[in-house]
Design a protein around this motif. Structure first.
Motif, PDB file in Angstrom:
ATOM      1  N   LEU A 129       0.835  -1.216   0.092  1.00  0.00           N
ATOM      2  CA  LEU A 129       0.075   0.139  -0.038  1.00  0.00           C
ATOM      3  C   LEU A 129       0.816   1.230   0.017  1.00  0.00           C
ATOM      4  CD1 LEU A 129      -2.960  -0.830   2.661  1.00  0.00           C
ATOM      5  CD2 LEU A 129      -3.282  -0.736   0.250  1.00  0.00           C
ATOM      6  N   VAL A 130       2.125   1.085   0.126  1.00  0.00           N
ATOM      7  CA  VAL A 130       3.029   2.256   0.507  1.00  0.00           C
ATOM      8  C   VAL A 130       3.786   2.208  -0.823  1.00  0.00           C
ATOM      9  CG1 VAL A 130       4.723   3.719   1.669  1.00  0.00           C
ATOM     10  CG2 VAL A 130       2.887   2.067   2.834  1.00  0.00           C
ATOM     11  N   THR A 131       3.634   3.469  -1.897  1.00  0.00           N
ATOM     12  CA  THR A 131       4.717   3.377  -2.997  1.00  0.00           C
ATOM     13  C   THR A 131       5.263   4.756  -2.975  1.00  0.00           C
ATOM     14  OG1 THR A 131       2.829   4.330  -4.161  1.00  0.00           O
ATOM     15  CG2 THR A 131       3.124   1.942  -4.201  1.00  0.00           C
ATOM     16  N   ALA A 132       6.387   5.155  -3.845  1.00  0.00           N
ATOM     17  CA  ALA A 132       7.006   6.397  -3.806  1.00  0.00           C
ATOM     18  C   ALA A 132       6.980   7.016  -5.188  1.00  0.00           C
ATOM     19  CB  ALA A 132       8.419   6.004  -3.206  1.00  0.00           C
ATOM     20  N   ALA A 133       6.660   8.233  -5.112  1.00  0.00           N
ATOM     21  CA  ALA A 133       6.695   8.762  -6.434  1.00  0.00           C
ATOM     22  C   ALA A 133       8.042   9.348  -6.796  1.00  0.00           C
ATOM     23  CB  ALA A 133       5.559  10.161  -6.194  1.00  0.00           C
ATOM     24  N   GLU A 134       8.012   9.366  -8.194  1.00  0.00           N
ATOM     25  CA  GLU A 134       9.373   9.957  -8.757  1.00  0.00           C
ATOM     26  C   GLU A 134       8.989  11.322  -9.517  1.00  0.00           C
ATOM     27  OE1 GLU A 134      11.259   6.745 -11.142  1.00  0.00           O
ATOM     28  OE2 GLU A 134      11.563   5.625  -9.148  1.00  0.00           O
ATOM     29  N   ALA A 135       9.058  12.372  -8.836  1.00  0.00           N
ATOM     30  CA  ALA A 135       8.553  13.551  -9.372  1.00  0.00           C
ATOM     31  C   ALA A 135       9.788  14.384  -9.614  1.00  0.00           C
ATOM     32  CB  ALA A 135       7.584  14.479  -8.362  1.00  0.00           C
ATOM     33  N   ALA A 136       9.916  14.965 -10.910  1.00  0.00           N
ATOM     34  CA  ALA A 136      11.043  15.673 -11.287  1.00  0.00           C
ATOM     35  C   ALA A 136      10.857  17.120 -11.366  1.00  0.00           C
ATOM     36  CB  ALA A 136      11.440  15.173 -12.710  1.00  0.00           C
ATOM     37  N   SER A 137       9.563  17.589 -11.084  1.00  0.00           N
ATOM     38  CA  SER A 137       9.064  18.977 -10.997  1.00  0.00           C
ATOM     39  C   SER A 137       7.943  19.158 -10.310  1.00  0.00           C
ATOM     40  CB  SER A 137       8.800  19.293 -12.647  1.00  0.00           C
ATOM     41  OG  SER A 137       7.527  18.767 -12.938  1.00  0.00           O
ATOM     42  N   LEU A 138       7.582  20.529 -10.067  1.00  0.00           N
ATOM     43  CA  LEU A 138       6.461  20.874  -9.263  1.00  0.00           C
ATOM     44  C   LEU A 138       5.106  20.371  -9.999  1.00  0.00           C
ATOM     45  CD1 LEU A 138       7.088  24.149  -7.754  1.00  0.00           C
ATOM     46  CD2 LEU A 138       7.594  21.964  -6.910  1.00  0.00           C
ATOM     47  N   ALA A 139       5.201  20.414 -11.375  1.00  0.00           N
ATOM     48  CA  ALA A 139       3.882  20.047 -12.110  1.00  0.00           C
ATOM     49  C   ALA A 139       3.770  18.576 -11.813  1.00  0.00           C
ATOM     50  CB  ALA A 139       4.349  19.913 -13.684  1.00  0.00           C
ATOM     51  N   ASP A 140       5.004  17.578 -11.717  1.00  0.00           N
ATOM     52  CA  ASP A 140       4.524  16.194 -11.393  1.00  0.00           C
ATOM     53  C   ASP A 140       4.016  16.190  -9.875  1.00  0.00           C
ATOM     54  OD1 ASP A 140       5.732  15.473 -13.675  1.00  0.00           O
ATOM     55  OD2 ASP A 140       7.849  14.894 -12.723  1.00  0.00           O
ATOM     56  N   LEU A 141       4.547  17.161  -9.056  1.00  0.00           N
ATOM     57  CA  LEU A 141       4.085  16.711  -7.641  1.00  0.00           C
ATOM     58  C   LEU A 141       2.589  17.375  -7.628  1.00  0.00           C
ATOM     59  CD1 LEU A 141       6.892  18.276  -5.360  1.00  0.00           C
ATOM     60  CD2 LEU A 141       5.885  16.024  -5.639  1.00  0.00           C
ATOM     61  N   MET A 142       2.124  18.418  -8.466  1.00  0.00           N
ATOM     62  CA  MET A 142       0.783  18.651  -8.524  1.00  0.00           C
ATOM     63  C   MET A 142      -0.173  17.628  -9.159  1.00  0.00           C
ATOM     64  SD  MET A 142       0.693  22.494  -9.656  1.00  0.00           S
ATOM     65  CE  MET A 142       1.947  23.994  -9.080  1.00  0.00           C
ATOM     66  N   ARG A 143       0.227  16.967  -9.841  1.00  0.00           N
ATOM     67  CA  ARG A 143      -0.625  15.647 -10.602  1.00  0.00           C
ATOM     68  C   ARG A 143      -0.570  14.856  -9.399  1.00  0.00           C
ATOM     69  NH1 ARG A 143       1.946  17.151 -15.394  1.00  0.00           N
ATOM     70  NH2 ARG A 143       3.961  16.150 -14.724  1.00  0.00           N
ATOM     71  N   GLU A 144       0.376  14.363  -8.679  1.00  0.00           N
ATOM     72  CA  GLU A 144       0.215  13.508  -7.697  1.00  0.00           C
ATOM     73  C   GLU A 144      -0.941  13.809  -6.583  1.00  0.00           C
ATOM     74  OE1 GLU A 144       1.797  10.680  -7.258  1.00  0.00           O
ATOM     75  OE2 GLU A 144       3.317  10.458  -8.837  1.00  0.00           O
ATOM     76  N   THR A 145      -0.606  15.191  -6.156  1.00  0.00           N
ATOM     77  CA  THR A 145      -1.201  15.664  -4.887  1.00  0.00           C
ATOM     78  C   THR A 145      -2.965  15.880  -5.496  1.00  0.00           C
ATOM     79  OG1 THR A 145      -0.876  17.959  -5.403  1.00  0.00           O
ATOM     80  CG2 THR A 145       0.425  16.966  -3.811  1.00  0.00           C
ATOM     81  N   ALA A 146      -3.286  16.122  -6.894  1.00  0.00           N
ATOM     82  CA  ALA A 146      -4.389  16.166  -7.289  1.00  0.00           C
ATOM     83  C   ALA A 146      -5.303  14.961  -7.467  1.00  0.00           C
ATOM     84  CB  ALA A 146      -4.438  16.791  -8.778  1.00  0.00           C
ATOM     85  N   ALA A 147      -4.451  13.915  -7.572  1.00  0.00           N
ATOM     86  CA  ALA A 147      -5.106  12.478  -7.499  1.00  0.00           C
ATOM     87  C   ALA A 147      -5.374  11.813  -6.138  1.00  0.00           C
ATOM     88  CB  ALA A 147      -3.900  11.512  -8.148  1.00  0.00           C
ATOM     89  N   ALA A 148      -5.036  12.518  -4.999  1.00  0.00           N
ATOM     90  CA  ALA A 148      -5.117  12.137  -3.805  1.00  0.00           C
ATOM     91  C   ALA A 148      -6.290  12.728  -3.046  1.00  0.00           C
ATOM     92  CB  ALA A 148      -3.890  12.599  -2.874  1.00  0.00           C
ATOM     93  N   ASP A 149      -6.968  11.940  -2.126  1.00  0.00           N
ATOM     94  CA  ASP A 149      -7.821  12.450  -1.392  1.00  0.00           C
ATOM     95  C   ASP A 149      -7.343  13.509  -0.364  1.00  0.00           C
ATOM     96  OD1 ASP A 149      -9.444  10.160  -2.553  1.00  0.00           O
ATOM     97  OD2 ASP A 149     -10.409   9.824  -0.747  1.00  0.00           O
ATOM     98  N   THR A 150      -6.375  13.306   0.156  1.00  0.00           N
ATOM     99  CA  THR A 150      -5.791  14.148   1.245  1.00  0.00           C
ATOM    100  C   THR A 150      -4.329  14.218   0.994  1.00  0.00           C
ATOM    101  OG1 THR A 150      -7.529  13.312   2.804  1.00  0.00           O
ATOM    102  CG2 THR A 150      -5.803  14.644   3.801  1.00  0.00           C
ATOM    103  N   VAL A 151      -3.565  15.324   1.662  1.00  0.00           N
ATOM    104  CA  VAL A 151      -2.267  15.375   1.439  1.00  0.00           C
ATOM    105  C   VAL A 151      -1.521  15.796   2.952  1.00  0.00           C
ATOM    106  CG1 VAL A 151      -0.063  16.719   0.640  1.00  0.00           C
ATOM    107  CG2 VAL A 151      -2.090  15.947  -0.906  1.00  0.00           C
ATOM    108  N   VAL A 152      -0.612  15.055   3.383  1.00  0.00           N
ATOM    109  CA  VAL A 152      -0.060  15.551   4.596  1.00  0.00           C
ATOM    110  C   VAL A 152       1.468  15.795   4.061  1.00  0.00           C
ATOM    111  CG1 VAL A 152       0.764  14.754   7.087  1.00  0.00           C
ATOM    112  CG2 VAL A 152      -1.524  14.291   6.075  1.00  0.00           C
ATOM    113  N   ALA A 153       1.925  16.946   4.230  1.00  0.00           N
ATOM    114  CA  ALA A 153       3.159  17.266   3.810  1.00  0.00           C
ATOM    115  C   ALA A 153       4.170  18.382   4.517  1.00  0.00           C
ATOM    116  CB  ALA A 153       3.175  17.862   2.636  1.00  0.00           C
ATOM    117  N   THR A 154       5.597  18.079   4.510  1.00  0.00           N
ATOM    118  CA  THR A 154       6.193  18.879   5.384  1.00  0.00           C
ATOM    119  C   THR A 154       7.010  20.114   4.368  1.00  0.00           C
ATOM    120  OG1 THR A 154       6.980  16.934   6.424  1.00  0.00           O
ATOM    121  CG2 THR A 154       8.346  18.925   6.839  1.00  0.00           C
ATOM    122  N   ARG A 155       7.726  19.766   3.088  1.00  0.00           N
ATOM    123  CA  ARG A 155       8.371  20.748   2.543  1.00  0.00           C
ATOM    124  C   ARG A 155       7.420  21.799   2.101  1.00  0.00           C
ATOM    125  NH1 ARG A 155      13.501  20.862   1.094  1.00  0.00           N
ATOM    126  NH2 ARG A 155      14.562  18.943   1.692  1.00  0.00           N
TER     127      ARG A 155
END
Length: 400
Positions: free
Chosen positions: A271-297
């Protein structure tokens, strides 16, 4: 363009991308290049010529031997000449976003603060406009770092900040900020991911992690802070998995990979996987696909909020609290230095209960943010590219 760009920090590169988009849309005649940390990456990704920021290639490695210490010392002298020669060829130098006027993470005065001072001092010497655009700032205790940052800010031709706290910090450090403006973080100017809510695995939670060891004033207890952060975050991820929730681990800098590896080792679950984001656009696509985000940076938070996803912040500096408050989620912050997995779970569940309401709040705040960033770029044009001033930048850059 100037800064630690192309060096593995996605937030820094996202700020560069936002300003390049503005220049290409509003000032297509501009001849653009960069003095930066990762010139090869910047050239390959953004198609602009780039020069290495430091002459000494081991600038950010710990110097323990006589040769490396001598190399760093010599590099500081060589960089005076290199920076001056580069600045002199330009009409305008933009420092795009980034926390260049803060020390919320470990920082030595002879590192980037020294480089920024060289930029601003030589800009003033040669009549090149240096613009600190949408930057972050914070009160700095270390006297040498504070002096370099304060002097750099005073020498800049233009300053704007990504939050009011940054402007207040510079005022407290003795900089006249009467004409300085506050606008949202530049990364909010990047294209938004597709609208429409979660589209990933049902119940997906994105957890943005960080190789966090505290701030510049926490060096004595850096390892203790890191262990507490990692343990609390790992326990939180494990609790999500025990509830059957898929978890996607996100990073924002190359150094965060070690934290991802530690969590994957500790929570051995498909159930735990890691994204390989190379840009903020990649990160936005990841977060847009989620129900919820918990983040530090900080820029993980920006991406999640920009994508309209309900977000809980593990905050390590006032800038994160200010960002969450600006976007209407100020109640959903948790200290990164003292991660309490049980309390974090309580906050997470409270956040999810208000998910639909908070998505509407974020949609409204994002519309306001877009208008405010248009004002930022209008202000920048007026300051750096006045209608009665048409410098022949190409000629200056091509002149030996």
């Amino acid at each position: 363009m100037f800064g630690l760009l192309g060096s593995g920090n996605l937030g820094n590169d996202g700020s560069l991308e936002a300003v390049l988009g503005y220049l290409r849309a509003e000032h297509p005649e501009a001849v653009v290049d960069a003095l930066c940390g990762g010139p090869e990456v910047v050239t390959a990704r953004y198609g602009i010529p780039a020069t290495r920021l430091h002459w000494y290639r081991g600038e950010y490695r710990t110097a323990s031997r006589v040769g490396s210490i001598a190399g760093k010392g010599l590099g500081k002298l060589v960089d005076v000449v290199r920076t001056a020669a580069w600045v002199r060829r330009h009409d305008v130098v933009i420092v795009p976003g980034m926390g260049v006027l803060e020390a919320t993470l470990p920082l030595r005065p002879w590192g980037f603060p020294y480089s920024l001072f060289l930029l601003c001092a030589t800009g003033r010497l040669f009549g090149t406009k240096v613009a600190l655009v949408g930057v972050g700032a914070a009160a700095i205790r270390d006297r040498a770092t504070r002096a370099l940052v304060r002097r750099s800010a005073r020498l800049a031709a233009y300053r704007s900040y990504r939050d009011a706290l940054s402007r207040d910090a510079m005022r407290q450090m003795g900089v006249d900020t009467a004409r300085d403006q506050v606008h949202p973080d530049l990364a909010f100017a990047l294209p938004a991911p597709p609208a429409g809510g979660p589209s990933g695995s049902p119940g997906l939670v994105c957890v943005g992690v960080m190789d966090f060891h505290g701030g510049n004033d926490d060096r004595a207890r850096a390892e203790e802070i890191h262990r507490r952060y990692l343990d609390g975050t790992t326990r939180f991820v494990r609790a999500l998995v025990e509830d059957g929730r898929p978890v996607r681990l996100l990073t924002g800098d190359a150094c965060d990979a070690s934290v991802v590896a530690a969590i994957l080792d500790a929570v051995d679950s498909p159930l735990v996987t890691a994204a390989e984001a190379a840009s903020l656009a990649d990160l936005m696509r990841e977060t847009a696909a989620a129900d919820t985000v918990v983040a530090t940076r900080y820029h993980n938070l920006v991406c999640a909020l920009k994508s309209g996803t309900p977000t809980l912040a593990l905050t390590y500096a006032a800038k994160s609290d200010a960002l969450m408050d600006r976007m209407g989620l100020g109640a959903y912050c948790h200290p990164a230095r003292e991660v309490d997995a049980d309390r974090l779970l309580e906050q997470f569940r409270a956040l999810e209960k208000r998910s639909a309401e908070l998505r509407q709040t974020l949609a409204e705040r994002n519309r306001l943010t877009a208008r405010q960033l248009r004002d930022q770029f209008t202000s920048l044009t007026a300051a750096l590219f006045p209608a009665d001033d048409h410098p022949n930048a190409r000629t200056r850059q091509e002149t030996p």
